[in-house]
Scaffold this motif. Structure first.
Motif, PDB file in Angstrom:
ATOM      1  N   ARG A 149       0.831  -1.211   0.000  1.00 40.97           N
ATOM      2  CA  ARG A 149       0.000   0.000   0.000  1.00 40.97           C
ATOM      3  C   ARG A 149       0.863   1.258   0.000  1.00 40.97           C
ATOM      4  N   ARG A 186       2.121   3.075   2.238  1.00 36.80           N
ATOM      5  CA  ARG A 186       1.880   4.071   3.278  1.00 36.80           C
ATOM      6  C   ARG A 186       2.705   3.674   4.495  1.00 36.80           C
ATOM      7  N   ASN A 189      -3.645  12.575   8.118  1.00 43.95           N
ATOM      8  CA  ASN A 189      -3.348  11.362   7.352  1.00 43.95           C
ATOM      9  C   ASN A 189      -2.041  11.446   6.573  1.00 43.95           C
ATOM     10  N   GLU A 215      -0.939   5.075   7.569  1.00 45.32           N
ATOM     11  CA  GLU A 215      -2.081   4.169   7.720  1.00 45.32           C
ATOM     12  C   GLU A 215      -2.057   3.597   9.130  1.00 45.32           C
ATOM     13  N   THR A 229      -3.288   8.847  -1.833  1.00 47.00           N
ATOM     14  CA  THR A 229      -1.922   8.717  -1.316  1.00 47.00           C
ATOM     15  C   THR A 229      -1.094   9.859  -1.878  1.00 47.00           C
TER      16      THR A 229
END
Length: 266
Positions: free
Chosen positions: A94, A96, A110, A129, A204
């Motif tokens: 992902r 993150r 975030n 995340e 993202t």
């Protein structure tokens, strides 16, 4: 000449009235003095009360300042995070940075910016995340993230919180290749790559030069990891909307990818 006793009787009332007047004056002066003393005492007590209230207010202000300073201190200390490996493959692909839900970063944040010790003074932006797989006080980074941002395992980071506004990517140009070279060949369609790229990296934050690991699922069922590097990012300019299409000609260093971002593979 009248008798002496008659004169005495005549003068005695005058003396009496004079004595009474003097006594009344003395009594008035005494009362005035008492009132003055009472007023002075009242003013002194009021001043003392005011001073005490001011002192209490000063103590309250000091207590509030200490409380705020303490809160800020511990909140800042909570943002000291140690770099560790990403604990699972699904989190790694992902791209993150996974953190524990109670790591100290506010729930409305975030995205963060970090300045690694070996980054030569450069800063790097990442999307985080929250995951229960992470331990409190740690932040995960996959091999691609550690390579790009010059991160070392067990390095301590002090992330800066990013709340925006952010650029929105209208178009991204990327270099792509297999993460691990093999003798077997895999057919890759650009349309499939584009769809899966947008699904994997929607919302993202991406930066020019960033290295990503992307899990690609071929139409035949095969699955492999791809090495992706961001070559160029063009900002979405909604002010130039014409016939439902926005212009994306202004290059930027970083931007958020969306489900509408156009992806060009090299």
């Amino acid at each position: 000449m009248p008798p002496i006793h008659t004169l005495t009787l005549f003068l005695s009332p005058l003396a009496f009235f004079r004595f009474r007047a003097c006594f009344s004056l003395s009594l008035s002066l005494s009362l005035s003095l008492s009132l003055s003393l009472s007023l002075s005492l009242s003013l002194s007590l009021s001043t003392l009360s005011l001073s005490f209230n001011s002192f209490s207010l000063s103590l309250s202000t000091l207590s509030l300042s200490l409380s705020l300073s303490s809160s800020f201190f511990f909140r800042t200390m909570a943002l000291q995070l140690e770099v560790t490996k990403t604990p699972s493959t699904d989190l790694a692909v992902r791209n993150r940075l996974p953190v524990h839900p109670d790591c100290g970063i506010p729930a409305d944040v975030n995205h963060i910016e970090i300045s690694p010790k070996d980054g030569n003074g450069h800063t790097f932006k990442f999307t985080i995340e929250r995951s229960g797989k992470m331990k409190s006080g740690q932040i995960g980074a996959n091999v691609a993230q550690r390579e790009w941002a010059h991160l070392s395992l067990k390095e301590t980071l002090t992330p800066s919180l990013l709340r925006g506004p952010f650029n929105v990517a209208g178009k991204i140009v990327v270099d792509i290749d297999l993460w691990k070279k093999s003798s077997s060949q895999m057919r890759v369609k650009a349309e499939e790559l584009g769809v899966q790229f947008r699904e994997a990296f929607e919302r993202t934050i991406l930066t020019q030069g960033q290295i990503l690991v992307m899990e690609f699922h071929a139409s035949g069922g095969a699955k492999t990891n791809m090495r992706v590097q961001i070559r160029e990012i063009f900002k979405l300019d909604e002010r130039t909307l014409t016939d439902g299409a926005a212009s994306s000609t202004h290059p930027v260093r970083d931007a958020l990818a969306t489900s509408q971002t156009s992806v060009e593979f090299k």
